[in-house]
Design an enzyme around this catalytic site. Structure first.
Site, PDB file in Angstrom:
ATOM      1  CD  GLU A 158      -2.824   1.271   2.390  1.00  0.00           C
ATOM      2  OE1 GLU A 158      -2.840   0.215   3.210  1.00  0.00           O
ATOM      3  OE2 GLU A 158      -3.544   2.088   2.381  1.00  0.00           O
ATOM      4  NE  ARG A 162       3.690  -7.876  10.567  1.00  0.00           N
ATOM      5  CZ  ARG A 162       3.092  -7.344   9.588  1.00  0.00           C
ATOM      6  NH1 ARG A 162       2.079  -7.905   8.880  1.00  0.00           N
ATOM      7  NH2 ARG A 162       3.432  -5.978   9.299  1.00  0.00           N
ATOM      8  CE  LYS A 184       2.907   0.173   4.934  1.00  0.00           C
ATOM      9  NZ  LYS A 184       2.528   0.068   3.738  1.00  0.00           N
TER      10      LYS A 184
HETATM   11  P1  ATP Z   1       0.674  -2.165   8.286  1.00  0.00           P
HETATM   12  O1  ATP Z   1       2.002  -1.593   8.941  1.00  0.00           O
HETATM   13  O2  ATP Z   1      -0.493  -0.898   7.993  1.00  0.00           O
HETATM   14  O3  ATP Z   1       0.302  -3.297   8.622  1.00  0.00           O
HETATM   15  P2  ATP Z   1       1.823  -3.307   5.838  1.00  0.00           P
HETATM   16  O4  ATP Z   1       3.392  -3.026   6.484  1.00  0.00           O
HETATM   17  O5  ATP Z   1       1.256  -4.624   5.948  1.00  0.00           O
HETATM   18  O6  ATP Z   1       0.974  -2.322   6.584  1.00  0.00           O
HETATM   19  P3  ATP Z   1       1.738  -3.445   3.055  1.00  0.00           P
HETATM   20  O7  ATP Z   1       1.994  -2.178   2.248  1.00  0.00           O
HETATM   21  O8  ATP Z   1       0.096  -3.814   3.191  1.00  0.00           O
HETATM   22  O9  ATP Z   1       2.049  -2.850   4.596  1.00  0.00           O
HETATM   23  O10 ATP Z   1       2.369  -4.489   2.953  1.00  0.00           O
HETATM   24  C1  ATP Z   1       2.710  -5.298   1.796  1.00  0.00           C
HETATM   25  C2  ATP Z   1       3.270  -6.682   1.840  1.00  0.00           C
HETATM   26  O11 ATP Z   1       4.454  -6.559   2.862  1.00  0.00           O
HETATM   27  C3  ATP Z   1       2.060  -7.398   2.399  1.00  0.00           C
HETATM   28  O12 ATP Z   1       2.010  -8.532   1.565  1.00  0.00           O
HETATM   29  C4  ATP Z   1       2.547  -7.840   3.713  1.00  0.00           C
HETATM   30  O13 ATP Z   1       2.316  -9.097   4.264  1.00  0.00           O
HETATM   31  C5  ATP Z   1       4.046  -7.585   3.529  1.00  0.00           C
HETATM   32  N1  ATP Z   1       4.778  -7.266   5.015  1.00  0.00           N
HETATM   33  C6  ATP Z   1       4.461  -6.194   5.789  1.00  0.00           C
HETATM   34  N2  ATP Z   1       5.050  -6.175   6.679  1.00  0.00           N
HETATM   35  C7  ATP Z   1       5.918  -7.490   6.855  1.00  0.00           C
HETATM   36  C8  ATP Z   1       6.910  -8.002   7.814  1.00  0.00           C
HETATM   37  N3  ATP Z   1       7.117  -7.428   8.958  1.00  0.00           N
HETATM   38  N4  ATP Z   1       7.466  -9.097   7.589  1.00  0.00           N
HETATM   39  C9  ATP Z   1       7.011  -9.474   6.313  1.00  0.00           C
HETATM   40  N5  ATP Z   1       6.107  -9.244   5.266  1.00  0.00           N
HETATM   41  C10 ATP Z   1       5.641  -8.055   5.838  1.00  0.00           C
END
Ligand code: ATP
Ligand code: MG
Length: 569
Positions: free
Chosen positions: A43, A270, A280
């Site tokens: 996003e 994650r 974020k």
């Molecule tokens: P928020 O912090 O609001 O939860 P987000 O970090 O999930 O947002 P996105 O832009 O939706 O932000 O993430 C894009 C992709 O990165 C998604 O497929 C998500 O699963 C993956 N992602 C985000 N954070 C992690 C993390 N800490 N470890 C592994 N993958 C991640």
């Protein structure tokens, strides 16, 4: 590497993680006509962080490994939080990590027309309705996992009324928050996500791509699976929090798919790191409140921050390889990342000399105007890296900490009457300590042994200590920024009683204004250059650096000092 080249043993391929294993067996079973397509779906509401790097390595990595493709899809369904600045930074960061999506750059907003059509169809089929309640009221009626929810009083509206209201929602007739479109599924479902989830909400902020075309925007759950489907994604790999969303993902996709092709969601754990926050929302707060210098502040866990700090793509990818992918949440030690960074920098960084806290040494028996050049190895780890020359003269700087007037027994550096070797040059002996009127040491007077330069008879004479140094009249002044971990608490996210901003490490940035660099550094300080300041740490020029005012970031110290602190305590 193509599928055929992967070594297979007893039906299981060697060295594959569990997601790759699933992909391999789907391909072997001939699913999707043997096609593999993944996507990375950020996003654009912030900069990418090291957690995203883990997802990127998975999404692009598995496609590369099995000869498939990976799309970049911006999940731009909320114009309130999104911005083109973020889109641009995301592109740059993925490329820097070493991955490429070719011409497959997509946007969820590209699918707004199809998604809207699907919503209209579901309304016509009696599978969706407009709810006039606020989202607070709707949340109150959700129930709990063990008690059923309450049906909305608007649930059984006629198809005509629903259609009329949905069209008017999109025409901008109603205020934000006054109405939503919900899927009519099951308010008693044990899966909370099935309890008439919201499909569309009203947002009047213009969208960075579609402008004011739309006044209704789809929720994640109504956009993601369908976007995967429209793009022909075969494996939709995401993180574990989406496990509970998977049935709803499949529910909406089934409204579109036939037996020939259906995307499959697979979840992994994650990345969470010690001494770091990864949300974020929190990172945005740090930026907005000026607690850091921006998204690319070298203390941030963002890809752009790590790049500015001097981390390499290889070190980040190696770290992610080391921790691997599982189905269980874990907290990974940031020391492992730092270890990967040291490992890679040790391999590639040019060895140079810089003195951060200078103390002047006058070599009283060295001729006043004489200058010699000594030859220094650029990198003992890399035979191709060559050598460079460094000037030596009567006045030099050494590190203040490398001298003690009253040293303890095992102090092998410089002290009154003791000898040390200047790395790559002569052995010197401390004869005299010069102090100011307050008793501070301002200068040392030493003598040198002229027979101890490389190639001379005394070159092999042994002394206990070797110091780094720079010639005073050739040295260039620089600003040096010493970074440390941004948080002083091991797991800030777990400390629910305290605001995360109270846990910031007050020592996370120390600035040194007059470090002394050997001239070779300044002649070679293009952006991204990697240096090892010998005995001090790894450094890279900061973006603020100019030839008139060099600025260096410490990427990382040579040793893990936190480990020691923890062991002591
Ligand atoms: P928020 O912090 O609001 O939860 P987000 O970090 O999930 O947002 P996105 O832009 O939706 O932000 O993430 C894009 C992709 O990165 C998604 O497929 C998500 O699963 C993956 N992602 C985000 N954070 C992690 C993390 N800490 N470890 C592994 N993958 C991640
Ligand atoms: Mg997300």
């Amino acid at each position: 590497m193509a599928t055929e080249e992967i070594e297979v043993n007893d039906g299981r391929a060697k060295g594959l993680n569990f997601v790759e294993e699933e992909v391999r067996s789907d391909l072997a079973a001939g699913k999707n006509g043997g096609r593999l397509s993944t996507r990375f779906p950020p996003e654009p509401n912030g900069y990418l962080h090291i957690g995203h790097a883990k997802a990127i390595c998975m999404d692009f990595g598995v496609a590369e490994k099995f000869g498939g493709t990976c799309n970049l899809r911006f999940d731009d369904t909320n114009p309130v939080k999104e911005d083109v600045e973020y889109v641009d930074s995301i592109r740059e960061d993925i490329h820097w990590l070493g991955f490429d999506w070719g011409d497959r750059e997509y946007y969820a907003s590209d699918y707004f027309p199809q998604l809207f059509d699907l919503a209209v169809r579901l309304i016509k089929e009696g599978k969706a309705y407009v709810d006039d309640q606020s989202s607070e009221e709707i949340a109150k009626q959700k129930g709990t996992p063990t008690t059923p929810g309450i049906e909305s009083p608007f649930r059984n509206r006629s198809v005509e009324e629903n259609l009329d209201l949905f069209m008017r929602m999109n025409a901008g007739e109603f205020d934000e928050g006054s109405r939503v479109l919900r899927a009519k599924i099951d308010m008693t479902s044990p899966n909370m996500h099935f309890r008439d989830p919201i499909m569309y909400r009203i947002i009047k902020t213009p969208h960075h791509r579609t402008g004011t075309t739309w006044k209704v925007y789809p929720m994640y759950d109504f956009a993601h699976g369908q976007s995967d489907y429209f793009e022909g994604v075969t494996h939709s790999i995401c993180t574990l929090e989406f496990v509970v969303h998977r049935p709803l993902y499949e529910y909406f996709v089934k409204e579109l798919a036939d037996e020939s092709y259906c995307p499959r969601q697979i979840e992994f754990n994650r990345l969470n790191l010690t001494y770091t926050v990864m949300s974020k929302r929190k990172l945005l707060q740090l930026v907005k409140e000026g607690l850091v210098a921006g998204w690319d502040d070298p203390r941030m866990p963002t890809i752009s921050g790590m790049r500015r700090r001097g981390y390499t793509p290889a070190s980040i990818r190696n770290f992610i390889d080391t921790i691997g992918y599982t189905k269980y949440e874990a907290l990974n030690s940031v020391s492992l990342l730092e270890h990967a960074v040291r490992d890679d920098l040790n391999r590639i960084a040019t060895r140079v000399m810089a003195v951060l806290n200078p103390l002047k040494v006058v070599i009283t028996n060295y001729p006043e105007d004489k200058v010699e050049t000594v030859t220094m190895e650029n990198n003992p780890e890399d035979p191709e890296s060559g050598v460079h020359e460094m000037p030596f003269s009567r006045e030099i700087f050494i590190e203040h900490d490398d001298f003690m007037e009253n040293p303890p027994k095992k102090f092998f550096r410089l002290a009154p009457g003791s000898e040390v070797r200047l790395k790559g040059a002569y052995i010197i002996k401390c004869e005299d300590v010069v102090k100011d009127s307050d008793g501070n040491i301002v200068e040392l007077h030493c003598t040198y042994d002229p027979e101890t330069l490389s190639g001379m008879p005394g070159a092999t004479r042994k002394v206990k200590g070797t110091l780094h140094w720079v010639s005073a009249k050739h040295a260039v002044d620089a600003e040096v920024r010493l970074y440390d971990r941004l948080f002083e608490v091991e797991n800030p996210a777990a400390e629910t009683e305290r605001d995360f901003r109270e846990m910031l490490n007050p020592e996370s940035l120390r600035v040194i204004n007059h470090a002394k660099l050997e001239p070779f550094i300044v002649a070679n300080m293009e952006r991204g250059a990697k240096f090892q300041f010998q005995r001090v740490g790894y450094f890279t020029p900061d973006y603020d650096s100019t030839p008139e005012h060099p600025v260096f970031n410490r990427t990382i110290a040579l040793k893990d000092t936190w480990e020691k602190v923890q062991k002591k305590g």
